[in-house]
Design an enzyme around this catalytic site. Structure first.
Site: not given
Ligand SMILES: *Cc1c(COP(=O)(O)O)cnc(C)c1O
Length: 393
Positions: A55, A107, A179, A204
């Site tokens: 962890r 998001y 982000d 992603k």
């Molecule tokens: C998908 C996404 C998230 C969240 O990520 P997860 O891996 O689904 O928890 C946050 N910000 C953006 C821009 C995203 O596309």
């Protein structure tokens, strides 16, 4: 751990392939070994080889973290279980009473986390249209601690000027968090533009193969990085060694994938823009995008995400989506496979309707994650969808 390699002068394509490798001193494997272990043997009191419990840290995860930090130009990274786990970790830098300014079209899951979960713990949020940085200035109060930027935004590909908003934040002593999921450090480098922290959903583009959920937090300073590492350990938001290994493998081909995603997205955007069934196309690479100039300034590519509005609302949108054969009807984005989804009822359904309308999301809006298939096949399939979408109505 990686001391024989200096990444500072290397270009991102090289960093993606080489950073975080050379872990295996036993057999000299070229790829990073997968360390499936929860715990590590002590050689004596206080004596370890740098790891005691997975962890806290795991060598496979460390390899990914070194690679991500080098890619973003940060001092350190924490690889987390999901993108949301990365956001949860970052939000623990703040405490009850603190005020954070976020974009109004972030998001949907981030919006829910802030508006529903962290608001109940006493954090305060303002959601503003960051296309105009003045809206950020106006929202600052004596309790404001941070600015949360997502650019390009989801699903409408609005842009935020990171350098300008970051400079407003700096003048007021606020932390700037970006982000960077949509563009990745291959196309956008927020830390160089003045941000303090970058978060990712590695689910992603960074992983890129739609087979992992993961996230990351990259810090610009050692102080922030150490606090994020302590929080990841305390909260248990870290990712598994297998997920770290998969993302590390995915990252090696990121530059090649991003080039094709962007090339295909541009071709599809231009195609859609010329179709009578389509009311509007949202893609920063089109000269008709209201912030095309900003895109050229702060991004080195326009990315693989686009959205468009069809005439005829939800029904026309669903007919179109169901007329497609190649594009998969699915949430998420950033993988090699092309995906389409309906923000109104899917990715952004967790937002209240009023917030969706304020963000400009219409019922006829379709979001596309353009994959790396042949662009000619994608355009053929979209032609089929558009024809079926308009005929049945
Ligand atoms: C998908 C996404 C998230 C969240 O990520 P997860 O891996 O689904 O928890 C946050 N910000 C953006 C821009 C995203 O596309």
């Amino acid at each position: 751990m990686n001391s024989d390699k200096s990444s500072t002068s290397r270009r991102i394509e090289t960093i993606c392939v080489h950073e975080g490798t050379r872990k295996d001193a036993t057999f000299n494997s070229v790829t990073t070994p997968l360390y499936f272990t929860s715990t590590f043997r002590f050689e004596g009191p206080g004596q370890t080889k740098g790891y005691d419990y997975s962890r806290t840290a795991n060598p496979t995860r460390s390899a990914l973290e070194e690679c991500l930090a080098a890619m973003e130009g940060g001092i350190s990274a924490a690889a987390t279980a999901t993108g949301m786990a990365a956001e949860v970790t970052v939000m623990h830098l703040f405490k009850s009473g603190d005020h954070i300014i976020a974009g109004h079209d972030i998001y949907g899951g981030s919006y829910r986390l802030f508006d529903d979960v962290f608001s109940a713990h006493g954090l305060k949020f303002s959601f503003v249209d960051m296309r105009d940085p003045e809206n950020v200035s106006r929202a600052i109060t004596s309790a404001t601690k941070a600015v949360w930027i997502e650019t390009p935004s989801n699903p409408l590909l609005n842009l935020v000027d990171i350098a300008q908003v970051g400079s407003i934040a700096r003048q007021h002593g606020l932390v700037t968090i970006v982000d960077n999921t949509f563009l990745t450090p291959y196309f956008q480098r927020p830390l160089e533009l003045g941000a303090d922290i970058v978060v990712h959903s590695t689910t992603k583009y960074l992983n890129g193969h739609s087979d992992v959920v993961g996230g990351a937090v990259i810090s610009k300073t050692k102080e922030t990085g150490d606090r994020i590492a302590a929080l990841t350990n305390a909260l248990g938001t870290c990712c598994s060694p297998l997920d770290a290994w998969l993302v590390l493998r995915g990252v090696k081909t990121l530059p090649c994938r991003m080039e094709v995603h962007a090339r295909n997205a541009m071709a599809l955007a231009e195609f859609l823009d010329a179709r009578p069934e389509v009311a509007r196309v949202y893609y920063p690479g089109l000269s008709s995008h209201p912030q095309h100039a900003l895109a050229g300034k702060q991004m080195s590519g326009f990315g693989g995400m686009l959205a468009f509005d069809v005439h005829g609302g939800s029904e026309a949108a669903f007919r179109l989506i169901q007329g497609l054969e190649l594009f998969e009807f699915a949430e998420s984005l950033g993988g090699v496979t092309s995906l389409v989804e309906h923000p109104e009822t899917m990715s952004h359904a967790s937002m209240p309707e009023a917030a969706r309308r304020a963000a400009g999301i219409t019922e006829g809006n379709i979001r596309v994650s353009v994959g790396i298939e042949s662009k000619d096949d994608l355009i053929e399939d979209m032609t089929r969808g558009l024809e079926r979408g308009s005929s049945a109505g």
